[in-house]
Motif scaffolding. Structure first.
Motif, mmCIF file in Angstrom:
data_model
loop_
_atom_site.group_PDB
_atom_site.id
_atom_site.type_symbol
_atom_site.label_atom_id
_atom_site.label_comp_id
_atom_site.label_asym_id
_atom_site.label_seq_id
_atom_site.Cartn_x
_atom_site.Cartn_y
_atom_site.Cartn_z
ATOM 1 N N TYR A 129 0.857 -1.174 0.000
ATOM 2 C CA TYR A 129 0.000 0.000 0.000
ATOM 3 C C TYR A 129 0.907 1.241 0.000
ATOM 4 O O TYR A 129 2.090 1.158 0.334
ATOM 5 C CB TYR A 129 -0.873 0.043 1.250
ATOM 6 C CG TYR A 129 -1.983 -0.974 1.287
ATOM 7 C CD1 TYR A 129 -1.734 -2.300 1.621
ATOM 8 C CD2 TYR A 129 -3.298 -0.608 1.002
ATOM 9 C CE1 TYR A 129 -2.757 -3.238 1.663
ATOM 10 C CE2 TYR A 129 -4.326 -1.533 1.045
ATOM 11 C CZ TYR A 129 -4.049 -2.842 1.378
ATOM 12 O OH TYR A 129 -5.073 -3.765 1.413
ATOM 13 N N ARG A 130 0.307 2.367 -0.328
ATOM 14 C CA ARG A 130 1.050 3.623 -0.205
ATOM 15 C C ARG A 130 0.110 4.721 0.278
ATOM 16 O O ARG A 130 -1.091 4.661 0.056
ATOM 17 C CB ARG A 130 1.712 4.011 -1.514
ATOM 18 C CG ARG A 130 0.764 4.379 -2.631
ATOM 19 C CD ARG A 130 1.538 4.617 -3.919
ATOM 20 N NE ARG A 130 0.663 4.971 -5.038
ATOM 21 C CZ ARG A 130 1.069 5.106 -6.296
ATOM 22 N NH1 ARG A 130 2.348 4.909 -6.600
ATOM 23 N NH2 ARG A 130 0.205 5.444 -7.243
ATOM 24 N N GLN A 131 0.720 5.689 0.932
ATOM 25 C CA GLN A 131 -0.048 6.829 1.420
ATOM 26 C C GLN A 131 0.763 8.098 1.193
ATOM 27 O O GLN A 131 1.853 8.263 1.754
ATOM 28 C CB GLN A 131 -0.390 6.665 2.899
ATOM 29 C CG GLN A 131 -1.339 7.725 3.413
ATOM 30 C CD GLN A 131 -1.936 7.373 4.762
ATOM 31 O OE1 GLN A 131 -1.402 6.549 5.505
ATOM 32 N NE2 GLN A 131 -3.048 7.996 5.101
ATOM 33 N N LYS A 181 -3.593 12.233 1.626
ATOM 34 C CA LYS A 181 -4.413 11.284 0.869
ATOM 35 C C LYS A 181 -4.627 10.005 1.674
ATOM 36 O O LYS A 181 -3.896 9.708 2.613
ATOM 37 C CB LYS A 181 -3.750 10.964 -0.469
ATOM 38 C CG LYS A 181 -3.666 12.147 -1.416
ATOM 39 C CD LYS A 181 -3.185 11.708 -2.785
ATOM 40 C CE LYS A 181 -3.167 12.859 -3.771
ATOM 41 N NZ LYS A 181 -2.707 12.443 -5.123
ATOM 42 N N GLN A 182 -5.633 9.253 1.248
ATOM 43 C CA GLN A 182 -5.901 7.976 1.898
ATOM 44 C C GLN A 182 -4.898 6.928 1.443
ATOM 45 O O GLN A 182 -4.335 7.015 0.346
ATOM 46 C CB GLN A 182 -7.326 7.516 1.561
ATOM 47 C CG GLN A 182 -8.417 8.335 2.235
ATOM 48 C CD GLN A 182 -9.794 7.725 2.034
ATOM 49 O OE1 GLN A 182 -10.061 7.072 1.025
ATOM 50 N NE2 GLN A 182 -10.682 7.936 2.989
ATOM 51 N N ARG A 183 -4.709 5.947 2.306
ATOM 52 C CA ARG A 183 -3.844 4.833 1.930
ATOM 53 C C ARG A 183 -4.508 4.066 0.794
ATOM 54 O O ARG A 183 -5.718 3.797 0.829
ATOM 55 C CB ARG A 183 -3.622 3.919 3.140
ATOM 56 C CG ARG A 183 -2.552 2.871 2.947
ATOM 57 C CD ARG A 183 -2.237 2.158 4.252
ATOM 58 N NE ARG A 183 -1.672 3.066 5.252
ATOM 59 C CZ ARG A 183 -1.151 2.645 6.401
ATOM 60 N NH1 ARG A 183 -1.144 1.358 6.704
ATOM 61 N NH2 ARG A 183 -0.664 3.529 7.252
ATOM 62 N N GLU A 184 -3.735 3.675 -0.214
ATOM 63 C CA GLU A 184 -4.290 2.966 -1.359
ATOM 64 C C GLU A 184 -3.485 1.702 -1.654
ATOM 65 O O GLU A 184 -2.272 1.640 -1.426
ATOM 66 C CB GLU A 184 -4.298 3.859 -2.609
ATOM 67 C CG GLU A 184 -2.936 4.294 -3.093
ATOM 68 C CD GLU A 184 -2.979 5.048 -4.419
ATOM 69 O OE1 GLU A 184 -4.050 5.113 -5.045
ATOM 70 O OE2 GLU A 184 -1.918 5.545 -4.832
ATOM 71 N N ALA A 220 5.333 8.717 -1.876
ATOM 72 C CA ALA A 220 4.461 8.304 -0.776
ATOM 73 C C ALA A 220 5.273 7.470 0.213
ATOM 74 O O ALA A 220 6.413 7.087 -0.077
ATOM 75 C CB ALA A 220 3.289 7.466 -1.290
ATOM 76 N N TYR A 237 5.395 3.859 1.580
ATOM 77 C CA TYR A 237 4.945 2.550 1.123
ATOM 78 C C TYR A 237 4.958 1.566 2.296
ATOM 79 O O TYR A 237 5.952 1.471 3.034
ATOM 80 C CB TYR A 237 5.844 2.038 -0.004
ATOM 81 C CG TYR A 237 5.571 2.715 -1.319
ATOM 82 C CD1 TYR A 237 5.890 4.061 -1.516
ATOM 83 C CD2 TYR A 237 4.951 2.033 -2.367
ATOM 84 C CE1 TYR A 237 5.612 4.703 -2.706
ATOM 85 C CE2 TYR A 237 4.675 2.665 -3.574
ATOM 86 C CZ TYR A 237 5.005 3.992 -3.740
ATOM 87 O OH TYR A 237 4.728 4.620 -4.941
ATOM 88 N N TYR A 238 3.838 0.857 2.436
ATOM 89 C CA TYR A 238 3.669 -0.092 3.526
ATOM 90 C C TYR A 238 3.428 -1.497 2.989
ATOM 91 O O TYR A 238 2.699 -1.683 2.015
ATOM 92 C CB TYR A 238 2.464 0.296 4.387
ATOM 93 C CG TYR A 238 2.562 1.630 5.070
ATOM 94 C CD1 TYR A 238 2.080 2.785 4.470
ATOM 95 C CD2 TYR A 238 3.125 1.736 6.341
ATOM 96 C CE1 TYR A 238 2.156 4.017 5.098
ATOM 97 C CE2 TYR A 238 3.205 2.966 6.985
ATOM 98 C CZ TYR A 238 2.724 4.095 6.351
ATOM 99 O OH TYR A 238 2.798 5.309 6.991
#
Length: 119
Positions: free
Chosen positions: A37-39, A43-46, A91, A93-94
């Motif tokens: 995911y990235r945020q 912005k929201q995490r996507e 962003a 990144y997770y």
């Protein structure tokens, strides 16, 4: 106890490449699906990309053809190869992994790694 550790972020120029790693450590576990995911700020995490235990993958439309997710089960590691990077890819990144241990499935998150695309 299982831990996820991400690495590989950094500063890169537009058009450049980075490879992120997400490594799981602990004892007596197996990794099921893993997602990146990235945020971005404000912005929201996507969801960016996901890979199943069988190796099936899917990607956000914004990264298709540029990012590749893969896994090395022997190393308990999932990678995100990012090519043709754009400023809008900037962003944190997770990594998120569904991990089975102690008879239950658990959702783990890494600490995040910053990716900055800028000239």
């Amino acid at each position: 106890q299982v831990q996820l550790v991400e690495s590989g972020g950094g500063l890169v120029q537009p058009g450049g490449s980075l490879r992120l790693s997400c490594a799981a450590s602990g004892s007596s576990f197996s990794i099921n699906a893993v997602a990146w995911y990235r945020q971005a700020p404000g912005k929201q995490r996507e969801l960016v990309a996901k890979i199943t235990s069988g190796g099936s993958t899917n990607y956000a439309d914004s990264v298709k053809g540029r990012f590749t997710i893969s896994r090395d089960n022997a190393k308990n590691t999932v990678y995100l190869q990012m090519n043709s990077l754009k400023p809008e890819d900037t962003a944190v990144y997770y990594c998120n992994a569904n991990i089975a241990h102690s008879g239950t499935n658990w959702s783990y998150w890494g600490q995040g790694t910053q990716v900055t695309v800028s000239s």
